[in-house]
Scaffold this motif. Structure first.
Motif, PDB file in Angstrom:
ATOM      1  N   GLY A   1     -11.738  10.064  14.803  1.00  0.00           N
ATOM      2  CA  GLY A   1     -10.843   9.484  13.728  1.00  0.00           C
ATOM      3  C   GLY A   1      -9.708   8.416  13.631  1.00  0.00           C
ATOM      4  N   SER A   2      -8.517   9.106  13.274  1.00  0.00           N
ATOM      5  CA  SER A   2      -7.979   7.672  13.199  1.00  0.00           C
ATOM      6  C   SER A   2      -6.129   8.145  12.814  1.00  0.00           C
ATOM      7  CB  SER A   2      -7.905   7.087  12.699  1.00  0.00           C
ATOM      8  OG  SER A   2      -7.881   6.977  10.851  1.00  0.00           O
ATOM      9  N   ASN A   3      -5.585   7.573  12.833  1.00  0.00           N
ATOM     10  CA  ASN A   3      -4.236   7.993  12.605  1.00  0.00           C
ATOM     11  C   ASN A   3      -4.018   7.172  11.886  1.00  0.00           C
ATOM     12  OD1 ASN A   3      -3.001  10.470  14.091  1.00  0.00           O
ATOM     13  ND2 ASN A   3      -2.703   8.942  14.942  1.00  0.00           N
ATOM     14  N   THR A   4      -3.533   6.877  10.228  1.00  0.00           N
ATOM     15  CA  THR A   4      -3.437   6.302   8.735  1.00  0.00           C
ATOM     16  C   THR A   4      -1.900   6.140   8.367  1.00  0.00           C
ATOM     17  OG1 THR A   4      -5.391   5.973   8.913  1.00  0.00           O
ATOM     18  CG2 THR A   4      -4.629   4.772   7.198  1.00  0.00           C
ATOM     19  N   LEU A   5      -1.374   5.058   8.639  1.00  0.00           N
ATOM     20  CA  LEU A   5       0.043   4.605   7.667  1.00  0.00           C
ATOM     21  C   LEU A   5       0.161   4.375   7.216  1.00  0.00           C
ATOM     22  CD1 LEU A   5       3.200   5.131   8.444  1.00  0.00           C
ATOM     23  CD2 LEU A   5       3.300   3.375   9.811  1.00  0.00           C
ATOM     24  N   ILE A   6       0.602   4.882   5.432  1.00  0.00           N
ATOM     25  CA  ILE A   6       0.733   4.501   4.590  1.00  0.00           C
ATOM     26  C   ILE A   6       1.887   3.854   4.063  1.00  0.00           C
ATOM     27  CG2 ILE A   6       0.373   3.920   1.902  1.00  0.00           C
ATOM     28  CD1 ILE A   6      -2.249   6.220   2.366  1.00  0.00           C
ATOM     29  N   LYS A   7       2.175   2.351   4.180  1.00  0.00           N
ATOM     30  CA  LYS A   7       3.896   1.957   4.059  1.00  0.00           C
ATOM     31  C   LYS A   7       4.014   1.292   2.343  1.00  0.00           C
ATOM     32  CE  LYS A   7       4.473  -0.406   7.928  1.00  0.00           C
ATOM     33  NZ  LYS A   7       5.028  -1.485   8.470  1.00  0.00           N
ATOM     34  N   ASP A   8       5.040   2.691   1.633  1.00  0.00           N
ATOM     35  CA  ASP A   8       5.067   2.812   0.057  1.00  0.00           C
ATOM     36  C   ASP A   8       6.064   1.704  -0.513  1.00  0.00           C
ATOM     37  OD1 ASP A   8       5.541   3.634  -2.498  1.00  0.00           O
ATOM     38  OD2 ASP A   8       6.666   4.891  -2.556  1.00  0.00           O
ATOM     39  N   ILE A   9       5.346   0.666  -0.994  1.00  0.00           N
ATOM     40  CA  ILE A   9       5.816  -1.043  -1.271  1.00  0.00           C
ATOM     41  C   ILE A   9       5.317  -0.907  -2.454  1.00  0.00           C
ATOM     42  CG2 ILE A   9       4.846  -2.389   1.007  1.00  0.00           C
ATOM     43  CD1 ILE A   9       2.845  -3.361  -0.766  1.00  0.00           C
ATOM     44  N   THR A  10       5.835  -0.184  -3.892  1.00  0.00           N
ATOM     45  CA  THR A  10       5.491   0.599  -5.002  1.00  0.00           C
ATOM     46  C   THR A  10       7.092  -0.289  -5.679  1.00  0.00           C
ATOM     47  OG1 THR A  10       5.006   2.256  -5.587  1.00  0.00           O
ATOM     48  CG2 THR A  10       5.931   1.883  -7.618  1.00  0.00           C
ATOM     49  N   GLU A  11       8.075  -0.212  -5.347  1.00  0.00           N
ATOM     50  CA  GLU A  11       9.233  -0.976  -5.248  1.00  0.00           C
ATOM     51  C   GLU A  11       9.543  -2.771  -4.825  1.00  0.00           C
ATOM     52  OE1 GLU A  11      12.990   0.746  -3.746  1.00  0.00           O
ATOM     53  OE2 GLU A  11      12.725   2.137  -4.464  1.00  0.00           O
ATOM     54  N   ILE A  12       8.770  -2.739  -4.034  1.00  0.00           N
ATOM     55  CA  ILE A  12       8.638  -4.641  -3.936  1.00  0.00           C
ATOM     56  C   ILE A  12       7.622  -5.067  -4.707  1.00  0.00           C
ATOM     57  CG2 ILE A  12       7.371  -6.536  -1.845  1.00  0.00           C
ATOM     58  CD1 ILE A  12       8.074  -4.142   0.018  1.00  0.00           C
ATOM     59  N   HIS A  13       6.146  -4.401  -5.019  1.00  0.00           N
ATOM     60  CA  HIS A  13       5.757  -4.608  -6.394  1.00  0.00           C
ATOM     61  C   HIS A  13       6.310  -4.836  -7.321  1.00  0.00           C
ATOM     62  CE1 HIS A  13       2.266  -3.665  -9.243  1.00  0.00           C
ATOM     63  NE2 HIS A  13       1.576  -4.080  -8.398  1.00  0.00           N
TER      64      HIS A  13
END
Length: 333
Positions: free
Chosen positions: A144-156
């Motif tokens: 499996g994996s450890n997956t990290l998601i960074k919210d970049i909505t504001e940057i987008h």
């Protein structure tokens, strides 16, 4: 001590050692279990408080665990998330990108900063950067994996606004360029008209200092333009018209209107000639009076014609007077 006593004593000592060993073993096991428990708590705290949206998945993409921020951001409880496929929370427009990153992870074992659109429980969407690292079992097999998601909505959103602003700015720049081009054309036409017109033109400040003049003006007074600029209007005014020039200048500064006036100009060589002065006022962007452009019509030919006419009229008067005298004499006779 006989053999039986020695054997009994030895057996007793061995039993004691065995009991001590069991106690030590039990104590060590308990200590290790406490250490393991402490490490698990630390790991749990670290996992839950790690900045970003963290989840752990198996090889098929099913969620095995997630941190607090992941659950809060998507709007689910951890219990609702565990066991669900990660694809469940991908927005329609992000499915292809997420599928590509998932396949890349299974092939290469690594994904870094892959932009994907996700969907929350309430239906709103956000853009996240996906990065993943592999998990392996004790045999080195990927599980499996450890997956990290960074919210970049504001940057987008900020980038989108910036891009939109840049587009608008580019449109404004093009409009400004076109306006400047037309302005340059108009200025060139004005400059050509100003410089090439046969009328004597000069532009002055409110103090009467020349800031510009055309070729006809400079040539008529015997100066180059470079020599004329910066001089006072009084340097170019004949003595007989200095007072009239002062009055005209003061009246203009009060009313902003240039009244027609007959002004005699003085050339560089000292000779003078008559002109008729007229003009228009100049203002800055705040409406403040900053100068005026004057047109001076050379009246030399008119004056010469007037002088000739006066001489001719005088001659006619003399002839008429002589004829009148002759008539008077004839009448007497």
């Amino acid at each position: 001590m006989n053999g039986k006593s020695l054997a009994a004593s030895t057996k007793k000592k061995v039993g004691k050692l065995q009991r001590q060993f069991k106690t030590i073993k039990k104590t060590g096991t308990i200590k290790k279990e406490l250490e393991i428990s402490s490490l698990k708590k630390k790991y749990r705290i670290f996992y839950d408080e790690l900045p970003g949206l963290l989840h752990t998945i198996d090889i098929d993409g099913n969620i095995l665990d997630c941190n607090r921020e992941y659950a809060e951001t998507f709007g689910y409880s951890k219990e609702e998330l565990i066991g669900k496929s990660v694809f469940t929370f991908v927005a329609e427009e992000g499915r292809q990108a997420f599928h590509d990153s998932f396949e890349a992870w299974k092939k290469t074992g690594r994904v870094k900063n892959k932009p994907v659109w996700f969907k929350k429980k309430n239906g709103t969407k956000f853009l996240g950067l996906v990065s993943a690292n592999n998990l392996y079992d004790e045999n080195g097999k990927m599980i499996g994996s450890n997956t990290l998601i960074k919210d970049i909505t504001e940057i987008h959103d900020a980038r989108s606004e910036l891009e939109e602003s840049q587009k608008e700015l580019q449109v404004q720049v093009k409009q400004l360029e076109r306006t400047n081009h037309r302005l340059l054309e108009a200025e060139q036409k004005y400059k050509n008209l100003y410089d090439k017109t046969p009328t004597l033109l000069r532009t002055i400040t409110t103090e009467g200092v020349l800031t510009d003049c055309n070729e006809s003006y400079a040539r008529a007074l015997g100066y180059t333009k470079e020599e004329a600029l910066g001089m006072s209007v009084y340097d170019h005014t004949a003595e007989r018209s200095v007072e009239d020039m002062k009055n005209n200048l003061e009246q203009w500064k009060k009313t902003h209107e240039t009244l027609p006036a007959e002004i005699w100009l003085k050339r560089k060589n000292g000779s003078i000639f008559p002109t008729m002065l007229s003009g228009t006022s100049l203002y800055d962007e705040h409406g403040k009076l900053i100068g005026r452009t004057l047109a001076l019509t050379d009246m030399t030919e008119i004056y010469e014609a007037r002088t000739k006419l006066e001489v001719h009229e005088k001659h006619l008067q003399q002839q008429l007077s002589q004829v009148q005298k002759s008539n008077d004499l004839l009448t007497v006779a």
